[in-house]
Design a protein around this motif. Structure first.
Motif, PDB file in Angstrom:
ATOM      1  N   ALA A 212       2.801   9.902   6.185  1.00  0.00           N
ATOM      2  CA  ALA A 212       4.308   9.578   6.061  1.00  0.00           C
ATOM      3  C   ALA A 212       4.798  10.224   7.520  1.00  0.00           C
ATOM      4  O   ALA A 212       6.024   9.570   7.723  1.00  0.00           O
ATOM      5  N   THR A 213       4.313  10.784   8.207  1.00  0.00           N
ATOM      6  CA  THR A 213       5.288  11.415   9.453  1.00  0.00           C
ATOM      7  C   THR A 213       4.431  10.970  10.845  1.00  0.00           C
ATOM      8  O   THR A 213       4.827  10.165  11.352  1.00  0.00           O
TER       9      THR A 213
ATOM     10  N   TRP B 176       0.658  -1.170  -0.010  1.00  0.00           N
ATOM     11  CA  TRP B 176       0.005   0.093   0.040  1.00  0.00           C
ATOM     12  C   TRP B 176       0.760   1.342   0.055  1.00  0.00           C
ATOM     13  O   TRP B 176       0.458   2.275  -0.400  1.00  0.00           O
ATOM     14  N   VAL B 177       2.234   1.156   0.483  1.00  0.00           N
ATOM     15  CA  VAL B 177       2.899   2.244   0.765  1.00  0.00           C
ATOM     16  C   VAL B 177       3.213   3.245  -0.600  1.00  0.00           C
ATOM     17  O   VAL B 177       2.756   4.352  -0.682  1.00  0.00           O
ATOM     18  N   PRO B 178       3.784   2.727  -1.591  1.00  0.00           N
ATOM     19  CA  PRO B 178       4.146   3.330  -3.141  1.00  0.00           C
ATOM     20  C   PRO B 178       2.687   4.096  -3.471  1.00  0.00           C
ATOM     21  O   PRO B 178       2.774   5.214  -4.022  1.00  0.00           O
TER      22      PRO B 178
ATOM     23  N   SER C  91      11.940   4.637   0.281  1.00  0.00           N
ATOM     24  CA  SER C  91      12.828   5.049   1.520  1.00  0.00           C
ATOM     25  C   SER C  91      12.168   4.883   2.938  1.00  0.00           C
ATOM     26  O   SER C  91      12.999   4.632   3.618  1.00  0.00           O
ATOM     27  N   ALA C  92      10.773   5.151   2.895  1.00  0.00           N
ATOM     28  CA  ALA C  92      10.190   5.105   4.124  1.00  0.00           C
ATOM     29  C   ALA C  92      10.086   3.701   4.555  1.00  0.00           C
ATOM     30  O   ALA C  92      10.718   3.144   5.671  1.00  0.00           O
ATOM     31  N   ILE C  93      10.013   2.772   3.688  1.00  0.00           N
ATOM     32  CA  ILE C  93      10.134   1.083   4.083  1.00  0.00           C
ATOM     33  C   ILE C  93      11.556   0.590   4.259  1.00  0.00           C
ATOM     34  O   ILE C  93      11.462   0.193   5.264  1.00  0.00           O
ATOM     35  N   ALA C  94      12.514   1.266   3.631  1.00  0.00           N
ATOM     36  CA  ALA C  94      13.695   1.095   4.230  1.00  0.00           C
ATOM     37  C   ALA C  94      14.005   1.357   5.619  1.00  0.00           C
ATOM     38  O   ALA C  94      14.709   0.733   6.541  1.00  0.00           O
TER      39      ALA C  94
ATOM     40  N   MET D  55      12.804  14.700   9.375  1.00  0.00           N
ATOM     41  CA  MET D  55      13.370  14.765   8.282  1.00  0.00           C
ATOM     42  C   MET D  55      12.285  14.583   7.107  1.00  0.00           C
ATOM     43  O   MET D  55      12.297  15.229   6.057  1.00  0.00           O
ATOM     44  N   THR D  56      10.936  13.800   7.225  1.00  0.00           N
ATOM     45  CA  THR D  56      10.254  13.623   6.220  1.00  0.00           C
ATOM     46  C   THR D  56       9.536  14.898   6.162  1.00  0.00           C
ATOM     47  O   THR D  56       9.039  15.343   5.094  1.00  0.00           O
ATOM     48  N   LEU D  57       9.226  15.542   7.491  1.00  0.00           N
ATOM     49  CA  LEU D  57       8.601  16.736   7.182  1.00  0.00           C
ATOM     50  C   LEU D  57       9.103  17.834   6.490  1.00  0.00           C
ATOM     51  O   LEU D  57       8.553  18.646   5.756  1.00  0.00           O
TER      52      LEU D  57
END
Length: 482
Positions: free
Chosen positions: A248-249, A231-233, A306-309, A339-341
Protein backbone atom coordinates in the motif's frame (compact mmCIF):
# COMPACT_ATOMS: atom_id res chain seq x y z
CA UNK A 1 29.88 -0.75 -27.64
CA UNK A 2 30.28 2.20 -25.29
CA UNK A 3 32.38 1.61 -22.20
CA UNK A 4 31.01 2.44 -18.78
CA UNK A 5 32.65 5.32 -16.95
CA UNK A 6 33.14 6.05 -13.27
CA UNK A 7 30.31 8.58 -13.53
CA UNK A 8 27.95 5.84 -14.65
CA UNK A 9 28.73 3.77 -11.58
CA UNK A 10 28.45 6.73 -9.19
CA UNK A 11 25.08 7.89 -10.52
CA UNK A 12 23.75 4.31 -10.43
CA UNK A 13 25.12 3.81 -6.91
CA UNK A 14 21.67 3.43 -5.20
CA UNK A 15 20.82 0.37 -7.32
CA UNK A 16 24.34 -1.07 -7.12
CA UNK A 17 24.36 -0.60 -3.36
CA UNK A 18 20.94 -2.14 -2.77
CA UNK A 19 21.59 -5.14 -5.05
CA UNK A 20 24.83 -5.82 -3.15
CA UNK A 21 23.09 -5.30 0.20
CA UNK A 22 20.42 -7.87 -0.68
CA UNK A 23 23.16 -10.47 -1.14
CA UNK A 24 24.67 -9.41 2.19
CA UNK A 25 21.30 -9.73 3.98
CA UNK A 26 20.85 -13.22 2.50
CA UNK A 27 24.24 -14.35 3.81
CA UNK A 28 23.69 -12.66 7.17
CA UNK A 29 20.36 -14.40 7.62
CA UNK A 30 21.90 -17.74 6.72
CA UNK A 31 24.85 -17.61 9.11
CA UNK A 32 23.98 -15.16 11.91
CA UNK A 33 20.19 -14.97 12.32
CA UNK A 34 19.04 -18.56 12.71
CA UNK A 35 18.30 -18.20 16.43
CA UNK A 36 17.61 -14.46 16.30
CA UNK A 37 15.56 -13.75 13.17
CA UNK A 38 14.86 -10.19 14.33
CA UNK A 39 18.47 -9.36 13.50
CA UNK A 40 17.75 -9.71 9.79
CA UNK A 41 14.95 -7.18 10.10
CA UNK A 42 17.21 -4.75 11.95
CA UNK A 43 19.92 -5.13 9.29
CA UNK A 44 17.38 -4.56 6.52
CA UNK A 45 16.23 -1.32 8.13
CA UNK A 46 19.84 -0.16 8.46
CA UNK A 47 20.43 -1.06 4.80
CA UNK A 48 17.47 1.09 3.73
CA UNK A 49 18.48 4.06 5.89
CA UNK A 50 22.05 3.94 4.57
CA UNK A 51 20.61 3.70 1.06
CA UNK A 52 18.70 6.95 1.61
CA UNK A 53 21.93 8.68 2.67
CA UNK A 54 23.84 7.32 -0.34
CA UNK A 55 21.10 8.42 -2.72
CA UNK A 56 21.09 11.89 -1.22
CA UNK A 57 24.89 12.12 -1.40
CA UNK A 58 25.09 11.12 -5.07
CA UNK A 59 21.93 12.96 -6.14
CA UNK A 60 22.51 14.85 -9.42
CA UNK A 61 21.42 18.45 -9.90
CA UNK A 62 20.47 17.92 -13.53
CA UNK A 63 19.25 15.11 -15.76
CA UNK A 64 22.00 12.80 -17.02
CA UNK A 65 21.63 9.76 -19.28
CA UNK A 66 24.03 6.92 -18.46
CA UNK A 67 24.48 3.19 -19.09
CA UNK A 68 24.13 3.62 -22.84
CA UNK A 69 20.85 5.48 -22.50
CA UNK A 70 19.10 2.86 -20.38
CA UNK A 71 19.20 4.87 -17.16
CA UNK A 72 18.46 8.47 -16.29
CA UNK A 73 19.77 10.17 -13.15
CA UNK A 74 17.75 13.28 -12.34
CA UNK A 75 16.25 15.09 -9.32
CA UNK A 76 12.91 13.27 -9.70
CA UNK A 77 14.56 9.84 -9.56
CA UNK A 78 16.58 10.86 -6.49
CA UNK A 79 13.50 12.14 -4.67
CA UNK A 80 11.52 8.98 -5.42
CA UNK A 81 14.43 6.77 -4.33
CA UNK A 82 14.96 8.59 -1.03
CA UNK A 83 11.21 8.39 -0.33
CA UNK A 84 11.28 4.66 -1.20
CA UNK A 85 14.17 3.94 1.16
CA UNK A 86 12.56 5.85 4.04
CA UNK A 87 9.07 4.42 3.47
CA UNK A 88 10.48 0.88 3.26
CA UNK A 89 12.44 1.34 6.49
CA UNK A 90 9.38 2.65 8.32
CA UNK A 91 7.18 -0.16 7.00
CA UNK A 92 9.67 -2.85 8.09
CA UNK A 93 10.06 -1.28 11.52
CA UNK A 94 6.32 -1.02 12.12
CA UNK A 95 5.98 -4.65 10.99
CA UNK A 96 8.52 -6.14 13.42
CA UNK A 97 6.21 -6.98 16.30
CA UNK A 98 3.47 -8.22 13.96
CA UNK A 99 5.82 -10.59 12.14
CA UNK A 100 7.11 -11.94 15.45
CA UNK A 101 3.59 -12.44 16.77
CA UNK A 102 2.52 -14.30 13.62
CA UNK A 103 5.67 -16.42 13.37
CA UNK A 104 6.54 -14.78 10.04
CA UNK A 105 9.76 -13.08 11.09
CA UNK A 106 11.92 -14.80 8.51
CA UNK A 107 14.78 -13.60 6.39
CA UNK A 108 12.87 -14.27 3.19
CA UNK A 109 10.32 -11.60 4.07
CA UNK A 110 12.97 -8.90 4.35
CA UNK A 111 14.84 -10.05 1.24
CA UNK A 112 11.61 -9.89 -0.77
CA UNK A 113 10.89 -6.43 0.63
CA UNK A 114 14.35 -5.23 -0.35
CA UNK A 115 13.93 -6.76 -3.82
CA UNK A 116 10.67 -4.85 -4.22
CA UNK A 117 12.48 -1.65 -3.24
CA UNK A 118 15.13 -2.39 -5.88
CA UNK A 119 12.40 -2.70 -8.50
CA UNK A 120 11.10 0.74 -7.51
CA UNK A 121 14.60 2.23 -7.84
CA UNK A 122 14.98 0.77 -11.33
CA UNK A 123 11.59 2.17 -12.35
CA UNK A 124 12.43 5.62 -10.98
CA UNK A 125 15.48 5.90 -13.27
CA UNK A 126 14.12 4.10 -16.34
CA UNK A 127 14.95 5.85 -19.63
CA UNK A 128 14.16 2.91 -21.87
CA UNK A 129 11.21 0.57 -22.31
CA UNK A 130 13.41 -2.40 -21.40
CA UNK A 131 14.55 -0.84 -18.13
CA UNK A 132 10.98 0.13 -17.37
CA UNK A 133 9.72 -3.42 -17.84
CA UNK A 134 12.54 -4.92 -15.76
CA UNK A 135 11.62 -2.61 -12.88
CA UNK A 136 7.92 -3.44 -13.18
CA UNK A 137 8.53 -7.19 -13.10
CA UNK A 138 11.09 -7.10 -10.29
CA UNK A 139 8.63 -5.18 -8.12
CA UNK A 140 5.61 -7.30 -9.10
CA UNK A 141 7.24 -10.70 -8.52
CA UNK A 142 8.45 -9.63 -5.07
CA UNK A 143 4.98 -8.39 -4.11
CA UNK A 144 3.29 -11.60 -5.29
CA UNK A 145 5.49 -13.60 -2.93
CA UNK A 146 4.93 -11.18 -0.04
CA UNK A 147 1.14 -11.42 -0.40
CA UNK A 148 1.35 -15.22 -0.20
CA UNK A 149 3.98 -15.22 2.55
CA UNK A 150 1.70 -16.76 5.20
CA UNK A 151 1.43 -20.26 3.74
CA UNK A 152 -1.08 -21.34 6.42
CA UNK A 153 -3.61 -18.70 5.38
CA UNK A 154 -6.19 -19.82 2.85
CA UNK A 155 -7.50 -16.32 2.27
CA UNK A 156 -3.93 -15.12 1.77
CA UNK A 157 -3.30 -17.78 -0.87
CA UNK A 158 -6.53 -16.83 -2.63
CA UNK A 159 -5.55 -13.14 -2.63
CA UNK A 160 -2.09 -13.98 -3.96
CA UNK A 161 -3.49 -16.08 -6.82
CA UNK A 162 -5.88 -13.30 -7.83
CA UNK A 163 -3.09 -10.74 -7.63
CA UNK A 164 -0.72 -12.94 -9.63
CA UNK A 165 -3.18 -13.81 -12.40
CA UNK A 166 -4.41 -10.24 -12.85
CA UNK A 167 -0.86 -8.94 -12.53
CA UNK A 168 0.33 -11.31 -15.24
CA UNK A 169 -2.44 -10.07 -17.54
CA UNK A 170 -1.46 -6.46 -16.81
CA UNK A 171 2.23 -7.21 -17.49
CA UNK A 172 1.30 -8.86 -20.77
CA UNK A 173 -0.84 -5.85 -21.67
CA UNK A 174 2.05 -3.50 -20.90
CA UNK A 175 4.47 -5.60 -22.94
CA UNK A 176 2.10 -5.73 -25.91
CA UNK A 177 1.62 -1.95 -25.79
CA UNK A 178 5.39 -1.47 -25.67
CA UNK A 179 5.88 -3.82 -28.62
CA UNK A 180 3.39 -1.79 -30.66
CA UNK A 181 5.21 1.42 -29.79
CA UNK A 182 8.50 -0.15 -30.84
CA UNK A 183 6.97 -1.37 -34.08
CA UNK A 184 5.70 2.13 -34.89
CA UNK A 185 8.82 4.10 -33.95
CA UNK A 186 11.66 1.57 -34.17
CA UNK A 187 13.10 2.67 -30.82
CA UNK A 188 12.93 1.66 -27.16
CA UNK A 189 14.41 4.92 -25.87
CA UNK A 190 11.74 7.02 -24.16
CA UNK A 191 13.14 10.31 -25.44
CA UNK A 192 13.30 9.12 -29.04
CA UNK A 193 9.90 7.49 -28.63
CA UNK A 194 8.21 10.84 -28.03
CA UNK A 195 9.86 12.35 -31.11
CA UNK A 196 8.99 9.34 -33.26
CA UNK A 197 5.32 9.40 -32.28
CA UNK A 198 5.02 13.12 -33.00
CA UNK A 199 5.22 12.47 -36.73
CA UNK A 200 2.77 9.54 -36.93
CA UNK A 201 -0.33 9.87 -39.06
CA UNK A 202 -2.97 7.73 -40.72
CA UNK A 203 -2.67 4.01 -39.98
CA UNK A 204 0.37 4.61 -37.80
CA UNK A 205 -1.62 7.06 -35.69
CA UNK A 206 -4.37 4.48 -35.18
CA UNK A 207 -1.70 2.03 -34.07
CA UNK A 208 -0.41 4.64 -31.62
CA UNK A 209 -3.89 5.02 -30.10
CA UNK A 210 -4.15 1.24 -29.73
CA UNK A 211 -0.70 1.07 -28.12
CA UNK A 212 -1.60 3.88 -25.72
CA UNK A 213 -4.79 2.08 -24.71
CA UNK A 214 -2.79 -1.01 -23.71
CA UNK A 215 -0.22 1.08 -21.85
CA UNK A 216 -2.87 3.08 -19.96
CA UNK A 217 -4.63 -0.14 -18.92
CA UNK A 218 -1.35 -1.48 -17.49
CA UNK A 219 -0.63 1.78 -15.64
CA UNK A 220 -4.18 1.79 -14.24
CA UNK A 221 -3.75 -1.75 -12.95
CA UNK A 222 -0.47 -0.92 -11.22
CA UNK A 223 -2.17 2.05 -9.55
CA UNK A 224 -5.28 0.02 -8.71
CA UNK A 225 -7.63 2.36 -10.56
CA UNK A 226 -11.23 1.45 -11.46
CA UNK A 227 -12.13 -0.75 -13.33
CA UNK A 228 -8.78 -2.53 -12.86
CA UNK A 229 -9.02 -2.48 -9.07
CA UNK A 230 -10.39 -5.97 -8.38
CA UNK A 231 -7.17 -7.14 -6.72
CA UNK A 232 -6.89 -4.25 -4.26
CA UNK A 233 -9.52 -5.08 -1.57
CA UNK A 234 -8.69 -8.81 -1.68
CA UNK A 235 -4.97 -8.19 -1.21
CA UNK A 236 -5.51 -5.64 1.56
CA UNK A 237 -7.72 -8.04 3.52
CA UNK A 238 -6.14 -11.39 2.62
CA UNK A 239 -2.40 -10.74 2.82
CA UNK A 240 -0.52 -10.50 6.14
CA UNK A 241 -0.94 -6.92 7.35
CA UNK A 242 2.81 -6.36 7.16
CA UNK A 243 2.72 -7.37 3.48
CA UNK A 244 -0.33 -5.20 2.90
CA UNK A 245 1.54 -2.25 4.34
CA UNK A 246 4.36 -2.75 1.86
CA UNK A 247 1.91 -3.12 -1.04
CA UNK A 248 0.00 0.00 0.00
CA UNK A 249 2.90 2.42 0.44
CA UNK A 250 6.20 2.37 -1.49
CA UNK A 251 4.77 0.77 -4.70
CA UNK A 252 2.63 3.90 -5.14
CA UNK A 253 5.92 5.72 -5.77
CA UNK A 254 6.71 3.10 -8.42
CA UNK A 255 3.30 3.61 -10.03
CA UNK A 256 3.95 7.34 -10.20
CA UNK A 257 7.36 6.70 -11.76
CA UNK A 258 5.83 4.31 -14.32
CA UNK A 259 3.14 6.80 -15.29
CA UNK A 260 5.51 9.75 -15.48
CA UNK A 261 8.30 8.05 -17.42
CA UNK A 262 6.00 6.23 -19.82
CA UNK A 263 3.21 8.76 -20.34
CA UNK A 264 4.49 12.27 -19.71
CA UNK A 265 7.95 11.57 -21.16
CA UNK A 266 7.67 8.65 -23.59
CA UNK A 267 4.24 9.66 -24.88
CA UNK A 268 4.68 13.42 -24.44
CA UNK A 269 3.63 14.11 -28.04
CA UNK A 270 0.34 12.26 -27.48
CA UNK A 271 -0.71 13.99 -24.26
CA UNK A 272 -4.12 15.01 -25.60
CA UNK A 273 -5.03 11.37 -26.23
CA UNK A 274 -3.85 9.63 -23.06
CA UNK A 275 -5.15 12.37 -20.76
CA UNK A 276 -8.65 11.69 -22.07
CA UNK A 277 -8.26 8.00 -21.20
CA UNK A 278 -6.90 8.80 -17.75
CA UNK A 279 -9.69 11.28 -17.00
CA UNK A 280 -12.31 8.53 -17.32
CA UNK A 281 -10.33 6.21 -15.03
CA UNK A 282 -9.75 8.99 -12.50
CA UNK A 283 -13.46 9.87 -12.29
CA UNK A 284 -14.46 6.23 -11.91
CA UNK A 285 -11.84 5.73 -9.20
CA UNK A 286 -12.76 8.70 -7.00
CA UNK A 287 -16.49 8.01 -7.31
CA UNK A 288 -16.49 4.22 -6.91
CA UNK A 289 -13.70 4.16 -4.32
CA UNK A 290 -15.38 6.66 -2.01
CA UNK A 291 -18.91 5.29 -2.38
CA UNK A 292 -17.96 1.65 -1.79
CA UNK A 293 -15.71 2.55 1.16
CA UNK A 294 -18.73 3.92 3.04
CA UNK A 295 -20.33 0.48 3.38
CA UNK A 296 -17.23 -1.36 4.64
CA UNK A 297 -17.04 -2.83 8.15
CA UNK A 298 -13.42 -3.96 7.79
CA UNK A 299 -10.87 -1.20 8.30
CA UNK A 300 -8.49 -2.89 5.84
CA UNK A 301 -11.11 -3.01 3.07
CA UNK A 302 -12.04 0.58 3.85
CA UNK A 303 -8.38 1.55 3.42
CA UNK A 304 -8.32 -0.43 0.17
CA UNK A 305 -11.20 1.51 -1.35
CA UNK A 306 -9.73 4.69 0.10
CA UNK A 307 -6.53 3.85 -1.81
CA UNK A 308 -8.54 3.48 -5.01
CA UNK A 309 -10.14 6.89 -4.45
CA UNK A 310 -6.77 8.51 -3.71
CA UNK A 311 -5.32 6.98 -6.85
CA UNK A 312 -8.03 8.86 -8.73
CA UNK A 313 -6.70 12.13 -7.31
CA UNK A 314 -3.15 11.24 -8.39
CA UNK A 315 -4.41 10.50 -11.89
CA UNK A 316 -6.21 13.87 -11.92
CA UNK A 317 -2.76 15.44 -11.62
CA UNK A 318 -1.66 13.62 -14.78
CA UNK A 319 -4.89 14.58 -16.57
CA UNK A 320 -3.82 18.23 -16.39
CA UNK A 321 -1.01 17.31 -18.82
CA UNK A 322 1.48 19.93 -17.59
CA UNK A 323 4.33 20.29 -15.11
CA UNK A 324 2.08 21.88 -12.47
CA UNK A 325 -0.21 18.87 -12.51
CA UNK A 326 2.68 16.40 -12.43
CA UNK A 327 4.25 18.13 -9.42
CA UNK A 328 0.83 18.15 -7.69
CA UNK A 329 0.51 14.40 -8.37
CA UNK A 330 4.02 13.83 -7.00
CA UNK A 331 3.22 15.85 -3.87
CA UNK A 332 -0.02 13.90 -3.42
CA UNK A 333 1.79 10.57 -3.83
CA UNK A 334 4.44 11.40 -1.22
CA UNK A 335 1.83 12.66 1.23
CA UNK A 336 -0.41 9.65 0.67
CA UNK A 337 2.47 7.25 1.39
CA UNK A 338 3.25 9.10 4.64
CA UNK A 339 -0.39 9.02 5.78
CA UNK A 340 -0.82 5.35 4.87
CA UNK A 341 2.29 4.42 6.85
CA UNK A 342 0.73 6.05 9.90
CA UNK A 343 -2.62 4.30 9.43
CA UNK A 344 -1.11 0.84 9.02
CA UNK A 345 1.34 1.51 11.85
CA UNK A 346 -1.62 1.96 14.21
CA UNK A 347 -3.31 -1.19 12.88
CA UNK A 348 -0.14 -3.25 13.43
CA UNK A 349 0.53 -1.93 16.94
CA UNK A 350 -3.09 -2.32 18.02
CA UNK A 351 -3.25 -6.03 17.20
CA UNK A 352 -3.03 -8.94 19.66
CA UNK A 353 -2.16 -12.61 19.61
CA UNK A 354 -5.03 -14.26 17.78
CA UNK A 355 -6.78 -10.95 17.08
CA UNK A 356 -5.74 -8.41 14.48
CA UNK A 357 -7.17 -4.90 14.71
CA UNK A 358 -8.68 -5.15 11.23
CA UNK A 359 -12.34 -4.35 11.92
CA UNK A 360 -13.82 -0.92 12.53
CA UNK A 361 -15.49 -2.22 15.70
CA UNK A 362 -12.06 -2.90 17.17
CA UNK A 363 -11.45 0.85 17.31
CA UNK A 364 -14.54 1.76 19.31
CA UNK A 365 -13.58 3.79 22.36
CA UNK A 366 -9.90 3.49 21.56
CA UNK A 367 -9.11 6.86 23.12
CA UNK A 368 -9.98 5.41 26.53
CA UNK A 369 -7.55 2.46 26.39
CA UNK A 370 -4.81 4.00 24.22
CA UNK A 371 -4.98 7.79 23.74
CA UNK A 372 -1.73 7.92 21.77
CA UNK A 373 -2.73 5.45 19.04
CA UNK A 374 -6.17 7.05 18.85
CA UNK A 375 -4.58 10.47 18.40
CA UNK A 376 -2.23 9.25 15.67
CA UNK A 377 -5.03 7.54 13.74
CA UNK A 378 -7.27 10.60 14.16
CA UNK A 379 -4.56 12.86 12.72
CA UNK A 380 -4.09 10.51 9.76
CA UNK A 381 -7.84 10.27 9.12
CA UNK A 382 -8.28 14.05 9.29
CA UNK A 383 -5.38 14.50 6.87
CA UNK A 384 -6.61 11.88 4.42
CA UNK A 385 -10.05 13.51 4.50
CA UNK A 386 -8.42 16.81 3.51
CA UNK A 387 -9.15 18.69 6.73
CA UNK A 388 -6.83 21.66 7.39
CA UNK A 389 -4.29 22.22 8.87
CA UNK A 390 -3.10 18.70 7.99
CA UNK A 391 -1.04 18.10 4.85
CA UNK A 392 -3.77 16.11 3.09
CA UNK A 393 -5.66 19.40 2.64
CA UNK A 394 -2.82 20.86 0.59
CA UNK A 395 -2.48 17.68 -1.44
CA UNK A 396 -6.11 17.81 -2.54
CA UNK A 397 -6.00 21.57 -3.04
CA UNK A 398 -2.99 21.37 -5.36
CA UNK A 399 -4.71 18.73 -7.50
CA UNK A 400 -7.86 20.86 -7.77
CA UNK A 401 -5.79 23.94 -8.64
CA UNK A 402 -3.99 21.97 -11.36
CA UNK A 403 -7.32 20.86 -12.84
CA UNK A 404 -8.67 24.41 -12.83
CA UNK A 405 -5.44 25.76 -14.31
CA UNK A 406 -5.64 23.30 -17.21
CA UNK A 407 -9.30 24.08 -17.96
CA UNK A 408 -10.87 20.94 -16.44
CA UNK A 409 -13.62 22.65 -14.44
CA UNK A 410 -15.96 19.63 -14.46
CA UNK A 411 -13.23 17.33 -13.15
CA UNK A 412 -12.36 19.85 -10.42
CA UNK A 413 -16.00 19.86 -9.29
CA UNK A 414 -16.03 16.04 -9.24
CA UNK A 415 -12.84 16.08 -7.15
CA UNK A 416 -14.42 18.45 -4.61
CA UNK A 417 -17.61 16.38 -4.34
CA UNK A 418 -15.58 13.17 -3.99
CA UNK A 419 -13.55 14.76 -1.18
CA UNK A 420 -16.75 15.59 0.70
CA UNK A 421 -18.04 12.03 0.29
CA UNK A 422 -14.72 10.58 1.41
CA UNK A 423 -14.68 12.74 4.52
CA UNK A 424 -17.68 10.79 5.84
CA UNK A 425 -15.97 7.43 6.28
CA UNK A 426 -12.67 8.93 7.43
CA UNK A 427 -14.38 10.93 10.14
CA UNK A 428 -16.48 7.88 11.05
CA UNK A 429 -13.28 6.24 12.29
CA UNK A 430 -12.64 9.27 14.52
CA UNK A 431 -16.20 9.09 15.81
CA UNK A 432 -15.82 5.41 16.70
CA UNK A 433 -12.62 6.06 18.62
CA UNK A 434 -13.85 9.04 20.62
CA UNK A 435 -17.64 8.76 20.88
CA UNK A 436 -18.43 5.05 21.02
CA UNK A 437 -18.20 2.65 23.96
CA UNK A 438 -14.92 0.67 24.11
CA UNK A 439 -14.86 -2.51 22.04
CA UNK A 440 -13.57 -5.96 22.87
CA UNK A 441 -9.91 -5.43 22.00
CA UNK A 442 -7.76 -5.19 25.17
CA UNK A 443 -5.27 -2.44 25.92
CA UNK A 444 -2.20 -2.27 23.71
CA UNK A 445 1.33 -2.93 25.04
CA UNK A 446 3.50 0.13 25.62
CA UNK A 447 6.27 -0.36 23.04
CA UNK A 448 8.19 2.88 23.44
CA UNK A 449 10.21 3.18 20.23
CA UNK A 450 7.46 2.16 17.74
CA UNK A 451 5.01 4.47 19.49
CA UNK A 452 7.55 7.30 19.36
CA UNK A 453 8.01 6.74 15.61
CA UNK A 454 4.24 6.71 15.11
CA UNK A 455 4.00 9.97 17.04
CA UNK A 456 6.69 11.48 14.82
CA UNK A 457 4.76 10.24 11.79
CA UNK A 458 1.61 12.02 12.94
CA UNK A 459 3.51 15.20 13.86
CA UNK A 460 5.09 15.23 10.41
CA UNK A 461 1.63 15.03 8.84
CA UNK A 462 0.68 18.10 10.89
CA UNK A 463 3.98 19.96 10.37
CA UNK A 464 3.85 19.55 6.60
CA UNK A 465 0.30 20.88 6.70
CA UNK A 466 1.39 23.96 8.63
CA UNK A 467 4.52 24.47 6.49
CA UNK A 468 3.95 22.80 3.10
CA UNK A 469 6.11 25.19 1.07
CA UNK A 470 9.34 23.19 1.38
CA UNK A 471 7.92 19.91 0.09
CA UNK A 472 5.87 21.69 -2.58
CA UNK A 473 9.00 23.42 -3.87
CA UNK A 474 10.93 20.14 -3.79
CA UNK A 475 8.26 18.49 -5.93
CA UNK A 476 8.18 21.43 -8.31
CA UNK A 477 11.94 21.29 -8.85
CA UNK A 478 11.90 17.52 -9.31
CA UNK A 479 9.58 17.73 -12.32
CA UNK A 480 11.34 18.78 -15.55
CA UNK A 481 9.99 22.14 -16.62
CA UNK A 482 8.41 22.74 -13.21
Amino acid sequence: MNTLTATDYLLAMPEIYLASAICLVLLFDLFFAEKHPERTGALSIVVLLVGAVITWYYAPTQSTLILNGLYVADPLASLLKIATFLAGAMALYYSGSYLQRKGLQKGEFHVLALSAMLGILVLASAANLLTLYVGVELLALSLYALVAFDRDSGIGAEAAIKYFVLGAIASGTLLYGMSLLYGITGTLDLGHLAAGLASTSGTAHMGTILAMAFVVVAVAFKFGAVPFHMWVPDVYQGAPIASTMLVATAPKLASFALAFRLLSEGLASQTASWTQMLSVLAVLSVVAGNLIAISQTSLLRMLAYSAIANVGFILFGFVSGNAIGYSAALFYTLVYVLMTLGAFGVVLLAGRDGCDADQLDHFKGMHARDPLLAGVLAAVMFSTAGVPPFVGFWAKLRIIEALLGSGHLALAIIAVVASVIGAFYYLRVVWLMYFEAPGELPATPQRVIPRALLTANALLVLALGLMPAGLLELCRRAIPGG
